[in-house]
Write a protein that holds these residues in place. Structure first.
Motif, short mmCIF file in Angstrom:
data_model
loop_
_atom_site.label_atom_id
_atom_site.label_comp_id
_atom_site.label_asym_id
_atom_site.label_seq_id
_atom_site.Cartn_x
_atom_site.Cartn_y
_atom_site.Cartn_z
N THR A 13 0.83 -1.20 0.00
CA THR A 13 0.00 0.00 0.00
C THR A 13 0.86 1.24 0.00
OG1 THR A 13 -1.65 -1.19 1.32
CG2 THR A 13 -1.86 1.21 1.20
N ASP A 37 -2.60 3.34 8.85
CA ASP A 37 -3.02 1.96 9.11
C ASP A 37 -1.79 1.05 9.10
OD1 ASP A 37 -4.43 -0.38 9.48
OD2 ASP A 37 -4.93 -0.60 7.36
N VAL A 38 -1.04 1.11 10.18
CA VAL A 38 0.14 0.26 10.32
C VAL A 38 -0.14 -0.76 11.41
CG1 VAL A 38 2.61 0.18 10.86
CG2 VAL A 38 1.67 2.15 9.64
N ARG A 39 0.13 -2.03 11.10
CA ARG A 39 -0.18 -3.11 12.04
C ARG A 39 1.07 -3.89 12.39
NH1 ARG A 39 -5.36 -5.60 8.66
NH2 ARG A 39 -6.39 -3.58 8.26
N ASP A 40 0.95 -4.68 13.47
CA ASP A 40 2.04 -5.57 13.84
C ASP A 40 2.45 -6.45 12.65
OD1 ASP A 40 2.44 -4.78 16.40
OD2 ASP A 40 1.72 -6.59 17.37
N ASP A 42 3.97 -5.46 9.90
CA ASP A 42 4.14 -4.72 8.65
C ASP A 42 5.61 -4.32 8.45
OD1 ASP A 42 1.45 -4.90 8.16
OD2 ASP A 42 1.00 -2.80 8.61
N ILE A 134 7.29 -3.54 13.91
CA ILE A 134 7.42 -3.39 12.47
C ILE A 134 8.88 -3.61 12.05
CG2 ILE A 134 5.48 -1.77 12.23
CD1 ILE A 134 7.66 0.48 12.13
N ILE A 206 3.76 0.48 2.54
CA ILE A 206 3.62 -0.51 3.61
C ILE A 206 3.44 -1.87 2.96
CG2 ILE A 206 2.23 -1.26 5.58
CD1 ILE A 206 1.26 1.67 5.81
N ARG A 208 2.48 -5.69 3.74
CA ARG A 208 1.80 -6.50 4.77
C ARG A 208 1.73 -7.96 4.31
NH1 ARG A 208 -3.19 -3.52 6.47
NH2 ARG A 208 -1.54 -2.39 7.59
N GLY A 209 1.86 -8.86 5.27
CA GLY A 209 1.76 -10.28 4.95
C GLY A 209 3.08 -11.01 5.10
N ALA A 211 4.93 -11.01 8.11
CA ALA A 211 5.25 -10.89 9.54
C ALA A 211 6.33 -11.87 9.98
CB ALA A 211 3.98 -11.12 10.37
#
Length: 407
Positions: A13, A37-40, A42, A134, A206, A208-209, A211
């Motif tokens: 993203t 929208d940043v998540r664990d 990322d 992150i 970003i 994601r996926g 981790a």
């Protein structure tokens, strides 16, 4: 957590709205403000351009070549105005990463001084602001030596498993993996570039996926991906390799009394005096004098060389000279013995041949020992044409270890 990074789909993203970055800006604050929208797990991928700008790595001036020189520790290759160089970070890239794009006219952008440290500081600042676990990857654009076009690669990383060693594992068919080592940081950089682009001025993305690739510690960074010059099979361009060859020593130690690869010796010789022709006569009837014509680079001049390789001819000469019988070839360099006004040129040509032979042996990892005429002549005169005067002989063989040489 599984060590397999493939957890399903991967989402990349772009982070939009980041303003022009200037020296002294808090980059972590800017990214945190716009990456909503940043998540664990990322990975935040950041263009080196905004890192350099925030760190004040912008210099005034239009002399791009001077800037490149200041950032270069070694020129790898050059063609026309294009230079491929090694930077102080160890990166091999065009123009040392010096860039005049996406910067004000009359300004040049340099790479961060320590891009791994930049990634660590950015990760620390983002973690404090966002409260999530992150990874951070800093990227720049590289060309590839065997491909057209450019792609983004990682030049800094923190909290990311940059490379994964698969050596010793087995594939689906039970075959052991020997050299497989995915460069995850570079793969992440390339994926992020698909949404950042070169002209869209989107410097952050970003991913994601992945981790499983995010680590608790900062880790070694991209420095772990840098291949040392000693391990790089392509560390020099063609012109630079020739320059380096000129600096090779013109003497080596005596050959070790061990076997040597015949192909290695043939490469050393053929690079200088060519491949000897094949005789149509049976070996037992071949005239030794004919060898001069088979391997003589100056066949129409006043100097040349004879290769002695046949055991029946070589061994008596080696014995007479006190050399190991494991030496596979002796090259006798000679000039015509009739004197005349061309003798000086002939001696210079023969001397140049000797020097090229020694350098070629050094390139191939061989040892060679030069035996001057006063030593070699009695043992080798019979293998030369009647009108040839030996200048010396070069014994070529294996380069031994220090222990072998000491013995």
């Amino acid at each position: 957590m599984s060590d397999d990074p493939r957890t399903g789909s991967i989402l990349v993203t772009p982070v939009l709205g980041i303003p022009e970055v200037r020296a002294g800006d808090d980059l972590a604050a800017l990214v945190a403000e716009h990456a909503t929208d940043v998540r664990d797990g990322d990975v935040i991928v950041v263009s080196s351009k905004i890192v350099s700008k925030s760190e004040g790595r912008v210099v005034a001036g239009d002399d791009r070549f001077a800037a490149i020189r200041s950032e270069t520790v070694r020129v790898v290759a050059e063609r026309g105005p294009t230079q491929i160089v090694q930077t102080r970070h160890g990166f091999v890239m065009a123009a040392a990463g010096v860039d005049a794009s996406n910067v004000e006219p009359g300004r040049l952008l340099l790479l961060p001084l320590d891009s791994d440290d930049s990634a660590r500081r950015l990760r620390r600042g983002l973690t404090e602001r966002l409260g999530v676990r992150i990874g951070v990857v800093v990227t720049d654009t590289f060309g590839r030596p065997w491909r057209l076009g450019q792609t983004d690669l990682a030049i800094g990383a923190a909290g990311v498993r940059v490379v994964e060693e698969h050596r010793g594992r087995v594939d689906a068919y039970g075959n052991e993996l020997v050299v497989t080592a995915p460069a995850h940081a570079d793969e992440i950089a390339g994926a992020a570039e698909l949404v950042k682009g070169k002209s869209a001025q989107v410097p952050v993305a970003i991913v994601r996926g992945l981790a499983a690739l995010v680590t608790d510690e900062d880790g070694p960074g991209v420095r772990a991906l840098v291949r040392s010059a000693e391990d790089d099979m392509f560390r020099l361009g063609a012109r630079e390799a020739r320059r380096e060859a000129l600096r090779l020593p013109v003497t080596t130690g005596p050959p070790a009394d061990v076997a040597v690869d015949a192909d290695q010796v043939r490469r050393a010789l053929s690079g200088v005096i060519g491949e000897p022709a094949e005789s149509t006569e049976p070996a037992e009837q071949a005239d030794l004098a004919d060898l001069a014509d088979l391997a003589e680079p100056g066949a129409h001049s006043r100097w040349g060389a004879v290769e002695i390789t046949e055991a029946r001819d070589l061994k008596p000469i080696l014995d007479a000279l006190g050399l190991p019988s494991s030496i596979p070839v002796l090259v006798v360099v000679h000039v015509r013995a009739d004197g005349g006004s061309g003798r000086t040129d002939a001696l210079l040509g023969a001397g140049g041949l000797r020097e090229r032979l020694v350098r070629s042996c050094v390139v191939e990892g061989l040892a060679c020992q030069w035996l001057p005429a006063e030593v070699a002549a009695p043992a080798v005169r019979h293998v030369l044409p009647a009108d040839a005067e030996p200048i010396g002989a070069l014994a070529i063989g294996a380069a031994g270890t220090r222990a072998q040489k000491a013995r």
